[in-house]
Motif scaffolding. Structure first.
Motif, short mmCIF file in Angstrom:
data_model
loop_
_atom_site.label_atom_id
_atom_site.label_comp_id
_atom_site.label_asym_id
_atom_site.label_seq_id
_atom_site.Cartn_x
_atom_site.Cartn_y
_atom_site.Cartn_z
N GLN A 57 -52.27 -31.02 -58.96
CA GLN A 57 -53.34 -31.83 -59.54
C GLN A 57 -52.80 -33.14 -60.11
OE1 GLN A 57 -55.58 -29.88 -62.64
NE2 GLN A 57 -56.97 -31.61 -62.92
N VAL A 58 -51.65 -33.06 -60.79
CA VAL A 58 -51.05 -34.28 -61.34
C VAL A 58 -50.70 -35.24 -60.22
CG1 VAL A 58 -49.06 -35.22 -62.58
CG2 VAL A 58 -50.19 -33.15 -63.42
N PHE A 59 -50.02 -34.72 -59.19
CA PHE A 59 -49.59 -35.55 -58.07
C PHE A 59 -50.79 -36.19 -57.38
CE2 PHE A 59 -48.22 -36.24 -53.67
CZ PHE A 59 -46.95 -36.79 -53.83
N ARG A 60 -51.79 -35.39 -57.09
CA ARG A 60 -52.95 -35.89 -56.35
C ARG A 60 -53.75 -36.90 -57.16
NH1 ARG A 60 -57.95 -32.23 -54.01
NH2 ARG A 60 -58.62 -33.69 -52.37
N GLU A 61 -53.96 -36.61 -58.44
CA GLU A 61 -54.77 -37.52 -59.24
C GLU A 61 -54.07 -38.86 -59.42
OE1 GLU A 61 -55.94 -35.65 -62.86
OE2 GLU A 61 -57.40 -34.33 -61.87
N PHE A 62 -52.76 -38.84 -59.55
CA PHE A 62 -52.05 -40.10 -59.74
C PHE A 62 -52.02 -40.94 -58.46
CE2 PHE A 62 -48.20 -42.75 -59.79
CZ PHE A 62 -48.60 -43.60 -60.80
N LEU A 63 -51.80 -40.29 -57.34
CA LEU A 63 -51.62 -41.03 -56.09
C LEU A 63 -52.91 -41.23 -55.29
CD1 LEU A 63 -48.25 -39.50 -54.90
CD2 LEU A 63 -48.65 -41.70 -55.98
N SER A 64 -53.98 -40.58 -55.70
CA SER A 64 -55.20 -40.63 -54.93
C SER A 64 -55.85 -42.01 -54.98
CB SER A 64 -56.20 -39.59 -55.42
OG SER A 64 -57.43 -39.71 -54.74
N ALA A 65 -56.26 -42.51 -53.82
CA ALA A 65 -57.00 -43.77 -53.77
C ALA A 65 -58.31 -43.67 -54.51
CB ALA A 65 -57.24 -44.17 -52.30
N ARG A 66 -58.89 -42.47 -54.57
CA ARG A 66 -60.17 -42.29 -55.27
C ARG A 66 -60.03 -42.50 -56.77
NH1 ARG A 66 -61.64 -36.57 -52.66
NH2 ARG A 66 -59.55 -36.27 -53.46
#
Length: 349
Positions: free
Chosen positions: A320-329
């Motif tokens: 979740q941390v990785f995705r939220e930080f790197l997500s274009a959204r």
């Protein structure tokens, strides 16, 4: 430490590895550019090991979708170190990576290159020392000229070469400790051989394990004229129970940053990820914050269990941390990459 055994879970050992990278990096610096180049040079190319060989290229699009459409800008793979033919670039998958690289001018291709054949065969120190002496005399130069010619011929003359990675460790035949002086001499021979090929624009990445491991990695440093990037492979494991300890340990992350700055080089993280401490969102947040602050040329998380976040369901909080930080959204990690400002509003609880 060496991670190749874990990298090959489910794959044939003779076909070693590939990795992907990438959001938002441009082609970054030329060998003459150090920290503080133009704005494109400070954009960070993000990556994850997803599969060895050609399927790694194909999975980039899936990773991009998981990251909310973040554009993937860099690709990273490994040459097998079992035979000289493979070190010369024989694997057909190089064509797939070259095609991917050449589909867009702002992509970055990173290739880990072993320095000796039988690189994972448990060769004893005495024999390693003899092989390093032979390399320093130039006996293997022709293999690396062949590789350089093949890369130029495939249209990837600006490849980043991660040569002899984790040289301060215990396992690879291309390790440094059996004869540091001849190891450095051999590195210099390889770089000279590859740079002798017409049309090349290679950049060479010196990437030890974090910490002193089997020998302090600074002992193996071959010289500013033959190194363009100071890399580091760093996993969530001892020495360093906490991320802060991984930063401050001897020959740790802070030492890498300081060393690179003193030598006028960019940094990189070719391998990093979770490990001994399980699903650890504090580590993930710390590493991403460190990357955002220090702006490496690229970084590549090892994305399978136990290290990864996308293909490994056992690390949901870190994912979740990785995705939220790197997500274009989330407005992060898009085509422009990310930098130190992206953590200004990052939650601390």
């Amino acid at each position: 430490m060496s991670h190749r055994g874990r990298w090959l879970a489910g794959a044939c050992a003779s076909t070693v590895a590939a990795a992907l990278l990438v959001t938002g990096g441009a082609l970054a610096t030329s060998p003459q550019d150090g920290p503080g180049g133009d704005s494109a040079d400070t954009e960070v190319a993000v990556g994850a090991y997803l599969h060895y060989a050609t399927p790694g290229v194909e999975k980039m699009q899936e990773l991009s979708r998981w990251l909310g459409g973040t554009e993937l800008r860099a690709g990273h793979t490994y040459l097998p170190g079992d035979t000289w033919a493979n070190i010369e670039g024989a694997p057909d998958s190089l064509r797939s990576w070259a095609q991917w690289r050449n589909e867009s001018a702002d992509r970055l291709f990173v290739l880990n290159v072993p320095m000796l054949e039988r690189n994972e065969a448990g060769v004893p120190d005495g024999e390693v020392a003899e092989l390093l002496r032979a390399g320093a005399r130039g006996e293997y130069d022709h293999h690396f000229r062949q590789l350089a010619e093949r890369l130029v011929g495939l249209g990837v003359p600006d490849t980043v070469i991660v040569l002899g990675w984790e040289m301060n460790g215990f396992n690879y035949t291309h390790r440094c400790r059996p004869d540091p002086e001849n190891w450095k001499g051999y590195w210099r021979r390889i770089v000279a051989a590859m740079r002798s090929v017409e049309g090349q624009q290679f950049r060479f990445d010196f990437a030890p394990n974090r910490g002193s491991d089997n020998i302090p990695w600074t002992t193996c440093y071959p010289g500013d004229d033959v190194v363009d990037i100071i890399g580091m492979d760093s996993y969530d494991q001892e020495p360093g129970r906490t991320f802060d300890e991984q930063v401050t340990q001897p020959y740790g992350l802070q030492h890498q940053v300081d060393f690179a700055k003193a030598h006028g080089k960019r940094i990189s993280y070719p391998e990093w990820g979770l490990f001994r401490h399980g699903d650890n969102p504090e580590y993930m947040q710390g590493m991403l914050a460190w990357i955002a602050e220090h702006e490496p040329l690229y970084h590549s998380i090892t994305d399978y269990c136990p290290h990864g976040v996308w293909q490994c369901s056992q690390n949901p909080r870190s994912a979740q941390v990785f995705r939220e930080f790197l997500s274009a959204r989330q407005g992060r990690g898009g085509p422009g990459g990310f930098g130190r400002g992206d953590f200004e509003a990052w939650p601390t609880d």
